[in-house]
Write a protein that holds these residues in place. Structure first.
Motif, PDB file in Angstrom:
ATOM      1  N   GLU A 191      43.406  35.691  -5.865  1.00 24.74           N
ATOM      2  CA  GLU A 191      43.449  35.413  -7.311  1.00 24.74           C
ATOM      3  C   GLU A 191      42.092  35.681  -7.952  1.00 24.74           C
ATOM      4  O   GLU A 191      41.998  36.347  -8.984  1.00 24.74           O
ATOM      5  N   ASP A 192      41.030  35.129  -7.320  1.00 20.21           N
ATOM      6  CA  ASP A 192      39.697  35.248  -7.920  1.00 20.21           C
ATOM      7  C   ASP A 192      39.203  36.693  -7.927  1.00 20.21           C
ATOM      8  O   ASP A 192      38.594  37.144  -8.886  1.00 20.21           O
TER       9      ASP A 192
ATOM     10  N   ASP B  69      37.416  38.460   5.318  1.00 17.48           N
ATOM     11  CA  ASP B  69      36.531  37.349   4.974  1.00 17.48           C
ATOM     12  C   ASP B  69      37.143  35.982   5.280  1.00 17.48           C
ATOM     13  O   ASP B  69      36.457  35.080   5.746  1.00 17.48           O
ATOM     14  N   VAL B  70      38.433  35.828   4.975  1.00 14.56           N
ATOM     15  CA  VAL B  70      39.059  34.514   5.157  1.00 14.56           C
ATOM     16  C   VAL B  70      39.361  34.257   6.632  1.00 14.56           C
ATOM     17  O   VAL B  70      39.211  33.139   7.116  1.00 14.56           O
TER      18      VAL B  70
ATOM     19  N   GLY C  43      37.893  35.859   9.168  1.00  9.76           N
ATOM     20  CA  GLY C  43      36.721  36.079  10.005  1.00  9.76           C
ATOM     21  C   GLY C  43      36.971  37.106  11.092  1.00  9.76           C
ATOM     22  O   GLY C  43      36.500  36.941  12.219  1.00  9.76           O
TER      23      GLY C  43
ATOM     24  N   SER D 298      48.970  28.442   8.197  1.00 10.14           N
ATOM     25  CA  SER D 298      49.334  28.070   6.827  1.00 10.14           C
ATOM     26  C   SER D 298      48.124  27.539   6.049  1.00 10.14           C
ATOM     27  O   SER D 298      48.073  27.646   4.827  1.00 10.14           O
ATOM     28  N   MET D 299      47.135  26.987   6.764  1.00 13.48           N
ATOM     29  CA  MET D 299      45.925  26.525   6.074  1.00 13.48           C
ATOM     30  C   MET D 299      45.103  27.733   5.580  1.00 13.48           C
ATOM     31  O   MET D 299      44.552  27.707   4.478  1.00 13.48           O
TER      32      MET D 299
ATOM     33  N   LEU E 151      45.146  32.949  -0.686  1.00 12.33           N
ATOM     34  CA  LEU E 151      45.771  33.123  -2.009  1.00 12.33           C
ATOM     35  C   LEU E 151      44.741  32.929  -3.125  1.00 12.33           C
ATOM     36  O   LEU E 151      44.697  33.705  -4.079  1.00 12.33           O
ATOM     37  N   THR E 152      43.911  31.888  -3.004  1.00 14.57           N
ATOM     38  CA  THR E 152      42.919  31.634  -4.057  1.00 14.57           C
ATOM     39  C   THR E 152      41.901  32.762  -4.130  1.00 14.57           C
ATOM     40  O   THR E 152      41.496  33.195  -5.216  1.00 14.57           O
ATOM     41  N   GLU E 153      41.511  33.266  -2.974  1.00 14.15           N
ATOM     42  CA  GLU E 153      40.529  34.345  -2.943  1.00 14.15           C
ATOM     43  C   GLU E 153      41.119  35.629  -3.550  1.00 14.15           C
ATOM     44  O   GLU E 153      40.433  36.347  -4.279  1.00 14.15           O
TER      45      GLU E 153
ATOM     46  N   ALA F 205      46.227  29.194   2.303  1.00 16.74           N
ATOM     47  CA  ALA F 205      45.767  28.507   1.087  1.00 16.74           C
ATOM     48  C   ALA F 205      44.507  29.172   0.537  1.00 16.74           C
ATOM     49  O   ALA F 205      44.432  29.508  -0.652  1.00 16.74           O
ATOM     50  N   GLY F 206      43.525  29.396   1.409  1.00 22.88           N
ATOM     51  CA  GLY F 206      42.278  30.026   0.967  1.00 22.88           C
ATOM     52  C   GLY F 206      42.475  31.486   0.600  1.00 22.88           C
ATOM     53  O   GLY F 206      41.861  31.992  -0.340  1.00 22.88           O
TER      54      GLY F 206
END
Lengths: 226, 90
Positions: free
Chosen positions: B57-58, B19-20, B22, B46-47, B53-55, B50-51
């Motif tokens: 976590e959620d 998903d992140v 694509g 590296s950008m 890691l948050t995904e 960022a997404g």
């Protein structure tokens, strides 16, 4: 109630009378990733005889307002102004962080993949830290969080005020009926499509746009907006 | 959300990468423990981390302390899955 006409750009599609869908894009960079697909969904709604609008939030996209002046409170107020000025029944259709500002009394809600403000903020802070690192700066999350409490910081291309950051930290999609929540995936309350908001590569998803239009159209009928 | 086990975490890591970044379902399905990630997948910069890691976590209901994230966890798919399993399952 009447409100001053908004100075922000508003994209419109479909009939100018009858019930309308007010789209609220995801916030910040994610908005750019969804704009094309939402425009396709607006076109698809128009083909089904439903009008829709897509206003810029103050401080986003073409807006002349500095992003540092934006807060969730004034974004919510801007949306309430659009609804008050619409002079027609409005359904608010929000995506991701748009669900943090769509709690406006008197309007029904439709939400795709609502997200907490804390998650958006964390990704933006991580992006900032990654950018700093590429520039040879070692910023820790704790340092950045402390800084953002006291002064405006640039996160992933947006300069955000301490007020905005404080609001994002605690913002949750409000529980306010009537509301329909859908996610991506298969089954009830899910639409087929790609989570474009997560992806840096610009893209569009025509299948998702059609699914959005069909689902909103059905929801408008079932909650008697049409 | 309650996750029952290691297989569920691995499936979630696969879905988040898809998903992140694509990338194709089929391509992600072919990842094994040795599949190299950072430096080998051009989509994973590296950008994107960022997404990602948050995904994670959620979706896994865990919290990642950014100070403990280093390049090693993105070295290959196996390392990333082990990291997620440790955080999500304890």
């Amino acid at each position: 109630m009447s409100a001053a006409a908004s100075p922000e750009q508003i994209v419109r599609d479909g009939p100018a009378t009858g019930p309308a869908v007010l789209f609220v894009l995801p916030l910040f960079e994610e908005a750019n990733r969804l704009r094309r697909t939402v425009r396709l969904a607006m076109r698809a709604l128009a083909e089904r005889g439903v009008g829709s609008t897509l206003p810029d939030l103050p401080g986003q996209n073409e807006s002349l307002v500095p992003t540092v002046d934006a807060t969730l409170t004034n974004w919510r107020a801007a949306l309430a102004g659009h609804i008050a000025n619409a002079d027609r029944p409005v359904l608010v259709a929000s995506i991701r962080g748009g669900a943090l500002i769509d709690d406006i009394a008197g309007a029904a809600r439709w939400r795709l993949a609502p997200v907490r403000g804390a998650s958006l903020l964390k990704t933006m802070m991580r992006t900032r830290i990654a950018g700093d690192r590429e520039a040879g700066l070692d910023t820790s999350m704790a340092e950045l969080e402390a800084k953002a409490t006291n002064e405006a910081v640039r996160l992933a291309g947006n300069v955000l005020s301490p007020a905005m950051i404080a609001q994002l930290r605690v913002a949750e999609p409000a529980a306010l009926a009537p509301c329909r929540d859908v996610a991506l995936g298969a089954g009830d309350n899910a639409l087929p499509g790609r989570p474009l908001w997560l992806q840096a590569e610009p893209g569009e998803d025509a299948g998702l746009a059609t699914a959005i239009a069909n689902d909103i159209n059905a929801w408008m009928t079932s909650c008697e907006i049409i | 959300m309650i996750f029952e086990g290691a297989d569920t975490v691995e499936a979630t890591v696969r879905a988040v990468l898809r998903d992140v970044l694509g990338i194709d379902e089929a391509r992600v399905a072919g990842f094994d423990a040795q599949t190299e990630l950072f430096g080998s997948l051009p989509e994973l910069d590296s950008m994107a981390v960022a997404g990602l890691l948050t995904e994670l976590e959620d979706r896994l209901g865990m919290t990642v302390d950014d100070d403990e994230v280093d390049g090693e966890i993105f070295e290959n798919f196996g390392a990333l899955v082990r990291f997620a399993q440790t955080k999500a399952l304890g």
